[in-house]
Design an enzyme around this catalytic site. Structure first.
Site, mmCIF file in Angstrom:
data_model
loop_
_atom_site.group_PDB
_atom_site.id
_atom_site.type_symbol
_atom_site.label_atom_id
_atom_site.label_comp_id
_atom_site.label_asym_id
_atom_site.label_seq_id
_atom_site.Cartn_x
_atom_site.Cartn_y
_atom_site.Cartn_z
ATOM 1 C CG ASN A 147 -0.286 -0.445 2.497
ATOM 2 O OD1 ASN A 147 0.368 -1.480 2.540
ATOM 3 N ND2 ASN A 147 -0.435 0.322 3.548
ATOM 4 C CD GLN A 175 -3.683 -0.258 -1.391
ATOM 5 O OE1 GLN A 175 -3.966 0.314 -2.452
ATOM 6 N NE2 GLN A 175 -3.995 0.258 -0.214
ATOM 7 C CG HIS A 194 -12.226 1.427 2.188
ATOM 8 N ND1 HIS A 194 -11.194 2.314 2.318
ATOM 9 C CD2 HIS A 194 -11.888 0.362 2.954
ATOM 10 C CE1 HIS A 194 -10.288 1.820 3.151
ATOM 11 N NE2 HIS A 194 -10.682 0.626 3.544
ATOM 12 C CB THR A 230 -28.226 -8.971 10.415
ATOM 13 O OG1 THR A 230 -28.893 -9.733 11.422
ATOM 14 C CG2 THR A 230 -29.197 -8.609 9.303
ATOM 15 C CB CYS A 319 -2.155 3.510 9.715
ATOM 16 S SG CYS A 319 -2.834 2.443 8.471
#
Ligand code: PLP
Length: 373
Positions: A147, A175, A194, A230, A319
């Protein structure tokens, strides 16, 4: 006047693709049912999950029943590490913190990191030598693409030799997905919504049939007992739509990313004497540029000025966005601490335009020059 906003941080996350947004909105209405319910509302939700499962499977050349939906790649990685049980885990020295974090969280696990050749991909023989040196590992983890640097690892060379040894392989393909084709069939492969233009909070673990998998959540038996809870139908539907869009868009999209990235790279290297590209000679993701700025230009010290000019990129990985420690991944890639503190990651994606590249080429050298004047 607000500056023009230029987003060059696709490796951190991508904006939603229109197809994903449409699928999410449609599912919030038409797929509101509980996908486990037997009535019409449940069947409608279940149909959306089934459709998305087929799309995510197609993205990674797998069968739909190999796909286990999770909350993202971090959860999927954690589940694989947890399933591997106690014992040695052999991993590349540049794995995502989710791998190291899962091991640390599980206490007694023994992480055996294989060093990276400087600015190069992992050497599969070095991984196999490490596997053979000591008790058989419980798991080997080597990511498909890093990444931070974009460097691609030849993970396909590990699949057969590890299978012969009976050692499971985890490939983090987060990635690589949506940027290059994926045709690998390791024991475990991980992707997330995402990073490909789908929503946040949904990912998938693709498991080779028969590879052991222990549920971390046990309850209603969803995901064929592998992951209870769920299903978030709208997130899964959005992920499926994004998977389809990027699969259909490849390889044209990858070629466009490469063109944009190469122009950015050439322009920045020309404008900033002394700058260099991390992994310049290595096979890399087509969308990623990790640039070490000239001496004296500390990446973290430029963040606010770049942000004020509207340019979103990353010093280190997301991060570590506010950290002034050199990123471990860059040190493991062979950069000195000084070089690592000068590294900026720029990553393009589906919404990047030629005008964005022009803007970055105008802004970044100016900000660097102002900071080092
Ligand atoms: N693996 C890699 C290579 C990543 O880049 C990321 C995202 O930062 C993750 C795993 C974690 O993914 P998620 O945000 O879905 O938990």
């Amino acid at each position: 006047m607000e500056p023009r906003r230029v987003y060059l941080d696709y490796n951190a996350t991508a904006p939603l693709l229109p197809a994903a947004r449409d699928a999410i909105c449609a599912a919030l209405d038409g797929g509101f049912g509980n996908a486990s319910s037997g009535h019409w509302a449940g069947r409608a939700a279940h149909a959306l999950v089934t459709e998305a499962r087929a799309e995510v499977a197609a993205l990674v050349a797998a069968e739909p029943d190999q796909v286990v939906f999770t909350s993202g790649a971090t959860e999927a990685i954690t589940q694989v590490v947890w399933s591997a049980g106690p014992g040695r885990v052999v991993a590349s020295a540049v794995e995502h913190p989710a791998v190291v974090g899962a091991l640390a969280n599980l206490g007694s696990r023994d992480l055996d990191q294989v060093p990276m050749p400087p600015h190069r991909p992992i050497d599969p023989d070095a991984v196999l030598a490490r596997v053979d040196d000591g008790p058989p590992p419980a798991l080997v983890a080597v990511m498909a693409a890093n990444n931070v640097t974009g460097i691609l690892n030849p993970v396909e060379a590990l699949i057969e030799p590890l299978r012969e040894r009976g050692v499971p392989l985890l490939v983090d393909a987060v990635q690589r997905a949506g940027k290059l084709p994926i045709t690998l069939a390791p024991d475990y492969l991980v992707v997330t919504g995402h990073k490909i233009g789908g929503p946040k909070g949904v990912g998938a673990l693709i498991r080779r049939p028969g590879a052991p998998l222990r549920p971390m959540f046990v309850g209603g038996g969803q995901e064929r007992g592998h992951r209870a809870g769920t299903e978030p139908v709208h997130l899964i539907a959005g992920f499926g739509a994004a998977a389809r869009a990027v699969r259909e868009g490849l390889p044209a999209m990858a070629a466009r990313y490469r063109r944009l990235r190469d122009r950015l790279e050439a322009g920045l290297l020309a404008a900033l004497p002394g700058a260099f590209t991390v992994g310049a000679e290595a096979p890399r993701l087509p969308n990623t540029l990790n640039l070490v700025l000239p001496e004296g230009a500390w990446a973290f010290a430029l963040s606010d000025a770049l942000d004020a000019r509207g340019l979103a990129l990353s010093a280190g990985s997301a991060c570590h966005a506010r950290a002034t420690q050199p990123a471990e991944v860059l040190l493991a890639t062979g950069l000195s601490p000084d070089e690592a503190l000068r590294a900026l990651r720029l990553s393009v994606g589906h919404g990047t335009s030629e005008a964005d590249i022009d803007a970055a080429l105008a802004i970044l050298p100016e900000v660097v020059r102002a900071a080092t004047a």
